[in-house]
Design an enzyme around this catalytic site. Sequence first.
Site, short mmCIF file in Angstrom:
data_model
loop_
_atom_site.label_atom_id
_atom_site.label_comp_id
_atom_site.label_asym_id
_atom_site.label_seq_id
_atom_site.Cartn_x
_atom_site.Cartn_y
_atom_site.Cartn_z
N ARG A 162 0.81 -1.23 0.04
CA ARG A 162 -0.12 -0.04 -0.11
C ARG A 162 0.75 1.25 -0.17
NH1 ARG A 162 -2.95 -3.70 -0.81
NH2 ARG A 162 -5.19 -3.87 0.17
N SER A 238 -10.83 -0.87 3.14
CA SER A 238 -9.97 -1.20 4.12
C SER A 238 -9.86 0.58 4.77
CB SER A 238 -8.65 -1.72 4.05
OG SER A 238 -8.97 -2.90 3.70
N GLU A 335 -5.08 3.52 6.14
CA GLU A 335 -5.07 3.39 4.68
C GLU A 335 -5.69 4.71 4.08
OE1 GLU A 335 -5.58 -0.69 3.02
OE2 GLU A 335 -6.43 0.43 1.11
N1 EPU Z 1 -10.46 -11.83 10.58
C1 EPU Z 1 -11.04 -11.67 11.70
N2 EPU Z 1 -12.35 -11.30 11.74
C2 EPU Z 1 -13.20 -10.86 10.75
C3 EPU Z 1 -12.39 -10.92 9.65
C4 EPU Z 1 -11.25 -11.23 9.32
O1 EPU Z 1 -10.38 -12.11 12.87
O2 EPU Z 1 -14.13 -10.57 10.85
C5 EPU Z 1 -9.18 -12.07 10.49
C6 EPU Z 1 -9.05 -13.51 9.74
O3 EPU Z 1 -7.98 -14.32 10.45
C7 EPU Z 1 -8.67 -13.34 8.40
C8 EPU Z 1 -7.89 -12.10 8.63
O4 EPU Z 1 -8.53 -11.28 9.53
O5 EPU Z 1 -7.92 -14.13 7.87
C9 EPU Z 1 -7.62 -11.20 7.20
O6 EPU Z 1 -8.70 -10.90 6.66
P1 EPU Z 1 -9.28 -10.71 5.19
O7 EPU Z 1 -8.80 -11.64 4.28
O8 EPU Z 1 -11.04 -10.51 4.94
O9 EPU Z 1 -8.61 -9.19 5.10
P2 EPU Z 1 -7.11 -8.80 4.84
O10 EPU Z 1 -6.52 -9.81 4.41
O11 EPU Z 1 -6.46 -8.12 5.95
C10 EPU Z 1 -6.70 -7.35 2.83
C11 EPU Z 1 -6.76 -6.01 2.16
C12 EPU Z 1 -8.03 -6.09 1.53
C13 EPU Z 1 -7.83 -7.21 0.27
C14 EPU Z 1 -8.15 -8.42 0.90
C15 EPU Z 1 -7.82 -9.60 0.15
C16 EPU Z 1 -5.38 -4.48 3.70
C17 EPU Z 1 -5.60 -3.52 4.52
N3 EPU Z 1 -6.64 -5.08 3.22
O12 EPU Z 1 -7.57 -7.59 3.66
O13 EPU Z 1 -7.91 -4.79 0.49
O14 EPU Z 1 -9.23 -7.11 -0.20
O15 EPU Z 1 -6.76 -8.42 1.76
O16 EPU Z 1 -6.68 -9.85 -0.36
O17 EPU Z 1 -4.42 -5.01 3.12
C18 EPU Z 1 -8.56 -2.60 0.60
O18 EPU Z 1 -7.54 -2.24 0.62
O19 EPU Z 1 -9.54 -1.51 0.78
C19 EPU Z 1 -9.11 -4.17 0.79
C20 EPU Z 1 -10.17 -4.30 1.11
#
Ligand code: EPU
Length: 339
Positions: A162, A238, A335
Amino acid sequence: MIFNKEVSLKAYNTFGIESVAAYFAVISSKQALKHALQNAPAPLLVLGGGSNILLTKDYYNNAVIAIASKGIEVIQATSNHVYLKVQAGENWSDFVDYCVATGYGGVENMALIPGNVGTAPIQNIGAYGVELKDVFESCTAIEIDTLKETIFTNEDCNFGYRHSIFKTSKYKDKYIITDVTFKLTKGTPIFYTSYGGIFKELECQGNKELSIGAIANAVKRIRTRKLPDPKLIGNSGSFFKNPIISKCNFEVLQQKFPDIVFYPQTDDHVKIPAAWLIDRLGLKGHTYRNAGVHLQQPLVLINKTGEATGQEILALARYIQEMVLENYQIHLEFEVNIL
Ligand code: EPU
């Protein structure tokens, strides 16, 4: 003069925050952009798709411009690749749909990300194992003060999680990206299906043969389930970045929270999902006045009633930051850009 006076910005930010710009212009060409930069009646404020900003003031005494230049052009093709020059005002999600429909591979994992093509490089957008930097060849940017055009290559942009050169103090708010050139596959795509449940989703849908269309559809289904549609509930995706901490600090944290979710990085660091940190604090669905934490994905803050002010969303974000710091000694970075 192309600027209109006293224009509501509600339709120009995906949080759907009501705010007024002293001057406002929609810019559809490089020529119009240069003209606007030379004749701006007040300090400039540039909006892309308005999908990564939080408007915290009721009134902006600025000349606000929204970039809306359109056009997708094939500038070069080899037997395996195609180079597409895309104007900054193209909607990112529509661009992905165009690539999938035309058979150009590389952006399908980033389907449905809100925002415009021209702002995508600034924060190196990414999802489901692919980042913009993986398909980015170069971009053209205009220096606001001099109107000089510069081409930035992938290397020049210094992309990170990012992050890009356009977020550093030397370049931030000093350049406007006018077009982006992508290097995409044609014919033989490379599939990324290991991240974030894509494979499981493809299986559930009974997909026997992998294709860029099948991946784009799987990503769309996952995103639609987890993330609120900004057209229905205002949000900016995010709100927080996933923090990256040293292995040392992580080990201390892991003793206190043995079930903590983490992703080891290539160096001596560990990335932790901010969603996990917030969820563990019981803050899913937490509200502050008209602002809320999304129930399915606590990384996302929402304009719950449609009437939220930027200050309410900011107060909620700061409260989450404080709680995370107090409980895990981790500073959560925004972000989203606070304006
Ligand atoms: N989790 C929880 N509770 C929840 C949701 C998630 O504990 O309610 C934990 C779970 O362990 C899960 C982990 O958080 O495995 C990660 O959750 P998720 O994959 O939903 O989100 P992320 O990987 O942190 C990132 C990007 C998203 C992108 C997704 C998919 C960032 C800040 N966010 O989320 O990007 O869509 O990966 O690749 O890096 C954005 O930037 O606007 C965005 C949505």
